[in-house]
Design a protein around this motif. Structure first.
Motif, PDB file in Angstrom:
ATOM      1  N   PHE A 280       0.798  -1.081  -0.069  1.00 41.48           N
ATOM      2  CA  PHE A 280       0.004  -0.241  -0.148  1.00 41.48           C
ATOM      3  C   PHE A 280       0.863   1.163  -0.028  1.00 41.48           C
ATOM      4  CE2 PHE A 280      -3.139  -3.164   1.564  1.00 41.48           C
ATOM      5  CZ  PHE A 280      -4.399  -2.695   1.118  1.00 41.48           C
ATOM      6  N   ALA A 281       0.727   2.186  -1.110  1.00 41.35           N
ATOM      7  CA  ALA A 281       1.495   3.323  -1.070  1.00 41.35           C
ATOM      8  C   ALA A 281       0.752   4.304   0.152  1.00 41.35           C
ATOM      9  CB  ALA A 281       1.434   4.177  -2.394  1.00 41.35           C
ATOM     10  N   PRO A 282       1.609   5.280   0.590  1.00 43.13           N
ATOM     11  CA  PRO A 282       1.170   6.108   1.488  1.00 43.13           C
ATOM     12  C   PRO A 282       0.050   6.895   0.736  1.00 43.13           C
ATOM     13  CG  PRO A 282       3.317   6.625   0.891  1.00 43.13           C
ATOM     14  CD  PRO A 282       3.142   5.551   0.327  1.00 43.13           C
ATOM     15  N   ALA A 283      -1.066   7.466   1.408  1.00 42.46           N
ATOM     16  CA  ALA A 283      -2.131   8.103   0.764  1.00 42.46           C
ATOM     17  C   ALA A 283      -1.699   9.661   0.934  1.00 42.46           C
ATOM     18  CB  ALA A 283      -3.286   7.825   1.606  1.00 42.46           C
ATOM     19  N   GLY A 284      -2.048  10.392  -0.195  1.00 47.20           N
ATOM     20  CA  GLY A 284      -1.933  11.700  -0.231  1.00 47.20           C
ATOM     21  C   GLY A 284      -2.832  12.344   0.494  1.00 47.20           C
TER      22      GLY A 284
END
Length: 289
Positions: A280-284
């Protein structure tokens, strides 16, 4: 069961202490449109993945972390051009064994004269006794070429959306949601981006070429038509499908062509990102609805 839960909490705390806290700094340079004070508008997008922070129990079933982010911009002679300290207080968690803790992000816009600087970001975990500080430095060169040029390419986690709003997340008539660290994770199938074209010839439709490539030679390409605006920068927003691109780093090139047959390269810029389909990429951060 209670003993097992206690062990899990302890292990999570030890894991957080195993390495220094993480700090992601994304920097984008745009031109300051003020004709009197020429210079750049620097966007500093800060992301702190809270998995790397120490959580302290504040009450029964209430755990919280706390961190200080210090932003410094230093001139070439070492003197200070900008200094600010921001306190981050992530939301209280009822259980620190939760695998996914939302990252904390914020955006700063700073006006600076052209020149050479160093951006320094310092993150201090307020609940750790050792290994509590991380320092990230990036060179920052601010200048305006004489001919046509593109500003920095900003990687986005979602399409640039048309917006008439006026806030830190709006630019060039678009609302932008950044991809922290240029990271695209599980479920991402497109790379979204935004940049601005300056000093382009007016009255001619230009060709914009997008090229996405990886170290193993995989690539994706697309073209678009752009009509520059007179007296102001021209926004360039687009997207490219990731398709079969493998995990790992990728480079996005944005190039503008003009002249006879739109074959002459007028301006170009690139951005480097990372794709990991298993993570999971860090959410903006985005403007609250």
């Amino acid at each position: 069961m209670r003993y097992l839960l206690t062990c899990l909490i302890v292990l999570a705390a030890l894991a957080a202490q195993a390495g220094p806290p993480l700090l992601l700094l994304d920097v984008a340079r745009f031109r300051n449109l003020n004709k009197v004070e020429k210079g750049a508008e620097v966007e500093i997008y800060v992301t702190v993945p809270t998995q790397s922070l120490m959580y302290r129990q504040r009450a029964p079933k209430a755990f919280q972390s706390s961190a200080l982010v210090t932003l410094d911009i230093l001139k070439a002679d070492g003197s200070s051009a900008y200094h600010e300290v921001i306190t981050l207080k992530p939301p209280v968690l009822t259980d620190t064994t939760i695998a996914i803790k939302n990252p904390q992000s914020f955006l700063k816009r700073i006006l600076l004269p052209d020149g050479k600087y160093t951006l320094r970001g310092t993150l201090k975990d307020q609940y750790r006794s050792t290994g509590s500080e991380t320092v990230v430095e990036k060179p920052l060169v601010l200048e305006a070429p004489a001919g046509p040029f593109l500003t920095d390419v900003v990687l986005l986690s979602r399409p640039a959306a048309r917006s008439g709003g006026d806030d830190n997340f709006a630019r060039g008539g678009y609302r932008l949601t950044r991809a922290p660290g240029g990271s695209y994770g599980r479920g991402a199938d497109n790379v979204f981006f935004y940049t601005e074209l300056h000093n382009a010839p007016v009255g001619q439709a230009l060709r914009v070429h997008y090229h996405l490539t990886t170290p193993d030679g995989s690539a994706a390409d697309a073209d678009a038509t752009l009509t520059p605006q007179s007296g102001r920068p021209t926004s360039v927003a687009g997207q490219l499908p990731m398709g079969p691109l493998p995990d790992g780093p990728f480079t996005l090139f944005v190039e503008v062509y003009g002249g006879p047959g739109n074959k002459k390269l007028l301006a170009g810029h690139r951005a480097i990102g990372e794709h990991s389909a298993a993570e999971f990429a860090p959410a903006g951060a985005a403007v609250p609805r």
